[in-house]
Write an enzyme that holds these catalytic residues in place. Structure first.
Site, PDB file in Angstrom:
ATOM      1  N   HIS A  59      16.233 -22.614 -12.744  1.00  0.00           N
ATOM      2  CA  HIS A  59      16.164 -23.568 -11.638  1.00  0.00           C
ATOM      3  C   HIS A  59      15.609 -24.932 -12.018  1.00  0.00           C
ATOM      4  CE1 HIS A  59      11.943 -22.344 -11.647  1.00  0.00           C
ATOM      5  NE2 HIS A  59      11.698 -23.446 -10.981  1.00  0.00           N
TER       6      HIS A  59
HETATM    7  C1  UD1 Z   1       9.918 -26.524  -7.024  1.00  0.00           C
HETATM    8  C2  UD1 Z   1       8.856 -27.062  -7.994  1.00  0.00           C
HETATM    9  C3  UD1 Z   1       8.908 -26.263  -9.291  1.00  0.00           C
HETATM   10  C4  UD1 Z   1       8.781 -24.776  -9.017  1.00  0.00           C
HETATM   11  C5  UD1 Z   1       9.845 -24.361  -8.014  1.00  0.00           C
HETATM   12  C6  UD1 Z   1       9.719 -22.897  -7.674  1.00  0.00           C
HETATM   13  C7  UD1 Z   1       8.433 -29.493  -7.809  1.00  0.00           C
HETATM   14  C8  UD1 Z   1       8.660 -30.804  -8.431  1.00  0.00           C
HETATM   15  N1  UD1 Z   1       9.120 -28.456  -8.365  1.00  0.00           N
HETATM   16  O1  UD1 Z   1      11.198 -26.744  -7.605  1.00  0.00           O
HETATM   17  O2  UD1 Z   1       7.832 -26.657 -10.112  1.00  0.00           O
HETATM   18  O3  UD1 Z   1       8.948 -24.061 -10.225  1.00  0.00           O
HETATM   19  O4  UD1 Z   1       9.685 -25.145  -6.819  1.00  0.00           O
HETATM   20  O5  UD1 Z   1      10.885 -22.443  -7.048  1.00  0.00           O
HETATM   21  O6  UD1 Z   1       7.669 -29.378  -6.880  1.00  0.00           O
HETATM   22  N2  UD1 Z   1      16.239 -25.909  -1.629  1.00  0.00           N
HETATM   23  C9  UD1 Z   1      16.788 -25.100  -0.660  1.00  0.00           C
HETATM   24  N3  UD1 Z   1      15.959 -24.346   0.109  1.00  0.00           N
HETATM   25  C10 UD1 Z   1      14.593 -24.369  -0.030  1.00  0.00           C
HETATM   26  C11 UD1 Z   1      14.038 -25.204  -1.018  1.00  0.00           C
HETATM   27  C12 UD1 Z   1      14.874 -25.952  -1.811  1.00  0.00           C
HETATM   28  O7  UD1 Z   1      17.996 -25.046  -0.488  1.00  0.00           O
HETATM   29  O8  UD1 Z   1      13.905 -23.644   0.713  1.00  0.00           O
HETATM   30  C13 UD1 Z   1      17.129 -26.691  -2.496  1.00  0.00           C
HETATM   31  C14 UD1 Z   1      17.362 -28.092  -1.997  1.00  0.00           C
HETATM   32  O9  UD1 Z   1      18.653 -28.464  -2.347  1.00  0.00           O
HETATM   33  C15 UD1 Z   1      16.368 -28.895  -2.810  1.00  0.00           C
HETATM   34  C16 UD1 Z   1      16.388 -28.161  -4.132  1.00  0.00           C
HETATM   35  O10 UD1 Z   1      16.552 -26.786  -3.795  1.00  0.00           O
HETATM   36  O11 UD1 Z   1      16.704 -30.240  -2.932  1.00  0.00           O
HETATM   37  C17 UD1 Z   1      15.141 -28.335  -4.938  1.00  0.00           C
HETATM   38  O12 UD1 Z   1      13.993 -27.964  -4.178  1.00  0.00           O
HETATM   39  P1  UD1 Z   1      12.573 -28.634  -4.509  1.00  0.00           P
HETATM   40  O13 UD1 Z   1      11.547 -28.078  -3.605  1.00  0.00           O
HETATM   41  O14 UD1 Z   1      12.703 -30.112  -4.600  1.00  0.00           O
HETATM   42  O15 UD1 Z   1      12.280 -28.167  -5.980  1.00  0.00           O
HETATM   43  P2  UD1 Z   1      12.490 -26.758  -6.710  1.00  0.00           P
HETATM   44  O16 UD1 Z   1      13.649 -26.880  -7.638  1.00  0.00           O
HETATM   45  O17 UD1 Z   1      12.488 -25.627  -5.742  1.00  0.00           O
END
Ligand code: UD1
Length: 358
Positions: free
Chosen positions: A205
């Site tokens: 991820h």
């Molecule tokens: C975040 C953390 C990472 C951690 C990971 C655990 C930061 C910078 N990164 O990354 O360190 O290892 O969480 O999973 O804080 N999305 C969904 N549903 C959700 C959440 C996210 O669809 O409930 C999708 C969205 O498209 C979003 C993308 O995932 O833009 C990324 O989510 P984000 O919270 O920005 O970062 P993670 O990749 O989850």
């Protein structure tokens, strides 16, 4: 003592579970703030439910966004929450945008900050997590370190005076869940696979493996070429990026499934031939369960897993293929991540630090 935990992303809910338990046992007041960074039920609600974590007292509902938008939205909401609950200390977890936002908002309003999982370093300054953890450690009043190596990093950065080695709280929760899984008839959620020679559990991820189509394609091709089925427990980010770039995820040995709840994940890893991941937590969980791990990154914060032979860094198809098929690692009794009582030590370290401030 009134502690405010601020969490928002999946691994933080896992770390919150033993802390919530330790705070209740020690008779302290605990306020839980959920930033809303993760909002899908499988990335959030199931962890509260399965790990027995009390419902959050406040939910900021920030959702997804670019780093600035997401972190800024959290900052904007935190002032009101801090003023409303007036905690004795704000506890922040790990290295996500939720961690940094909570730490910055608390120090600005002069609330003491404790950072759990302090001192980890990848020394890769292009990782968002590296900025988050370095900035949070330097903002915090108390750095709660999971390992000796983390304590050394804090010391090198001049933070020894406010650092305490407490052990790793993920170990606490992992041991509890592992024992419950082994003691029950819990079914491995991957038992339905047709995999006579076993399977690998995969999670991918990180931004550095998913954002650029060339890199994501390379990782997918490497996993598709594995010698056994690779079950990719697909985070929404990897699904979204694969679709955006037209990269099929179900190809060759690669099979996607939805992310698993924590007990299901532990059962799946226990039943696997190996783990292949870019997650920090899963590298360590694999080690603690003594399942060989292949980490799709150029460095790791959990260097002990590498030094003890249970984890290998691999990035190209050739490296990943040879890492997956390497001989079984040598047995070890080493316990670099503590004894499963880190949360109690963390709570006591906070109490002591606050008492010394008075
Ligand atoms: C975040 C953390 C990472 C951690 C990971 C655990 C930061 C910078 N990164 O990354 O360190 O290892 O969480 O999973 O804080 N999305 C969904 N549903 C959700 C959440 C996210 O669809 O409930 C999708 C969205 O498209 C979003 C993308 O995932 O833009 C990324 O989510 P984000 O919270 O920005 O970062 P993670 O990749 O989850």
């Amino acid at each position: 003592m009134k502690i405010m935990s601020v969490v928002g992303a999946r691994p933080q809910f896992v770390k919150l579970a033993p802390i919530a338990q330790a705070l209740i046992t020690a008779g302290h007041e605990h306020v839980i703030v959920h930033t809303g960074q993760h909002y899908d039920p499988m990335l959030s609600d199931v962890f509260f439910h399965d790990l027995g974590i009390p419902e959050p007292d406040a939910h900021l509902g920030v959702g997804s966004g670019s780093h600035g938008v997401q972190t800024g939205a959290m900052l904007a909401h935190m002032d009101e929450v801090l003023e409303r609950f007036k905690p004795d200390c704000v506890l922040v977890y790990g290295d996500t945008n939720s961690t940094l936002a909570a730490a910055v908002s608390a120090v600005k309003l002069h609330f003491p900050v404790a950072h759990l999982e302090a001192g980890l370093r990848s020394f890769n300054r292009s990782m968002p997590e590296e900025h988050n953890r370095v900035l949070t450690d330097h903002a915090a009043d108390l750095c709660l370190a999971p390992t000796e190596v983390a304590v050394q990093h804090l010391s090198t950065e001049g933070l020894a005076g406010r650092s305490v080695l407490v052990g790793d709280v993920m170990t606490d929760v992992l041991f509890q869940v592992r024992d419950a899984v082994l003691a029950s008839d819990a079914v491995n959620p991957l038992d339905d696979l047709d995999a006579p020679h076993g399977y690998y559990v995969a999670t991918i991820h990180r931004a550095e493996n998913t954002n650029e189509p060339e890199r994501l394609r390379e990782v997918v091709e490497a996993l598709a070429a594995a010698d056994r089925p690779v079950i990719l427990l697909a985070h929404p980010r990897v699904r979204a990026k694969a679709e955006e770039h037209g990269i099929p995820l179900n190809t060759g040995a690669l099979v996607t499934r939805d992310p698993l709840p924590y007990p299901g994940l532990i059962a799946a890893v226990l039943g696997s031939a190996g783990v292949v991941t870019d997650s920090g937590g899963l590298q360590k969980e694999a080690f603690l369960l003594r399942i060989p791990c292949t980490t799709v990154r150029h460095e790791t914060e959990w260097v002990e897993t590498i030094d003890l032979g249970w984890n290998v860094l691999a990035n190209t198809t050739d490296q990943i293929t040879s890492a997956l098929t390497r001989p079984a690692p040598a047995h070890t009794d080493a316990a670099p991540y503590g004894d499963g009582h880190a949360a109690e030590r963390a709570v006591e370290a906070i109490r002591e630090a606050l008492a010394n401030q008075e």
